[in-house]
Motif scaffolding. Structure first.
Motif, short mmCIF file in Angstrom:
data_model
loop_
_atom_site.label_atom_id
_atom_site.label_comp_id
_atom_site.label_asym_id
_atom_site.label_seq_id
_atom_site.Cartn_x
_atom_site.Cartn_y
_atom_site.Cartn_z
N MET A 1 66.79 -87.77 -40.42
CA MET A 1 68.03 -87.02 -40.23
C MET A 1 69.08 -87.58 -41.18
O MET A 1 69.31 -88.78 -41.21
N SER A 2 69.73 -86.69 -41.94
CA SER A 2 70.77 -87.14 -42.86
C SER A 2 72.02 -87.56 -42.07
O SER A 2 72.16 -87.23 -40.88
N GLN A 4 75.03 -86.50 -42.49
CA GLN A 4 75.80 -85.31 -42.13
C GLN A 4 75.21 -84.63 -40.90
O GLN A 4 75.96 -84.18 -40.02
N GLN A 5 73.89 -84.57 -40.82
CA GLN A 5 73.25 -83.96 -39.65
C GLN A 5 73.54 -84.78 -38.40
O GLN A 5 73.79 -84.23 -37.32
N ARG A 6 73.52 -86.10 -38.56
CA ARG A 6 73.81 -86.98 -37.42
C ARG A 6 75.23 -86.76 -36.92
O ARG A 6 75.47 -86.69 -35.71
N GLN A 8 77.00 -83.98 -37.23
CA GLN A 8 77.03 -82.67 -36.56
C GLN A 8 76.44 -82.75 -35.15
O GLN A 8 77.00 -82.19 -34.21
N THR A 9 75.34 -83.46 -35.01
CA THR A 9 74.71 -83.63 -33.70
C THR A 9 75.65 -84.36 -32.75
O THR A 9 75.78 -84.00 -31.58
N TYR A 34 82.36 -81.66 -46.11
CA TYR A 34 82.18 -80.26 -46.51
C TYR A 34 83.03 -79.97 -47.76
O TYR A 34 82.55 -79.35 -48.72
N ASP A 46 73.54 -89.33 -48.72
CA ASP A 46 74.08 -90.19 -47.66
C ASP A 46 75.09 -91.19 -48.23
O ASP A 46 76.09 -91.50 -47.59
#
Length: 159
Positions: A1-2, A4-6, A8-9, A34, A46
């Motif tokens: 998981m990148s 940015q994804q972390r 968002q989660t 963004y 990252d």
């Protein structure tokens, strides 16, 4: 998981958990990433996201000083809480001793002998300390090490 994804989660988790401060801080971080992505015209690595987060932390540290100087402890405390949230996403900071060891290693690796070599040493150090140490503090330690090295070389020459 990148990274940015972390983030968002974790925004979704903060929303479900009712943690408004965490949600808002992470939204701001996601928004900064963004915007950087749009300027770059492509996805961020990252490392690029880490540099954005480090910049956000630095801005907040400066705000803490300003708020304390202006007698606004309430705002300083809020900024510190935001720093703590962002710090969860940054690599473990280097200790003063670890920074000193890296500075000595950098001086040896680059063959630096005087203050004129500051750029060369900082170029070697930057990727190793980015996001893990205050750049201003690192450059202070490099300047001290190079001044000591310069003085030692001068003493040897004068002997």
């Amino acid at each position: 998981m990148s990274l940015q994804q972390r983030i968002q989660t974790d925004i979704a988790g903060a929303m479900r958990g009712g943690d408004a401060l965490r949600r808002d801080v992470l939204r701001m971080a996601a928004s900064a990433a963004y915007n950087a992505e749009k300027r770059k015209g492509g996805p961020l690595t990252d490392d690029e996201v880490l540099s954005i987060l480090a910049r956000e932390v630095k801005t907040r540290r400066e705000s803490v000083e300003a708020f304390r100087g202006g007698g606004r402890e309430d705002l300083a405390t809020k900024e510190e809480a935001e720093i703590a949230i962002l710090a969860d996403y940054l690599p473990q900071p280097l200790s003063e001793a670890e920074i000193g060891d890296l500075v000595r290693e950098a001086v040896d690796a680059t063959g630096a002998t005087s203050a004129r070599d500051m750029g060369k040493v900082m170029g070697w150090l930057s990727p190793r300390t980015r996001g893990r140490a205050d750049g201003k503090r690192v450059s202070e330690l490099v300047a001290q090490a190079l001044a000591a090295s310069d003085l030692a070389a001068h003493d040897r020459g004068a002997g």
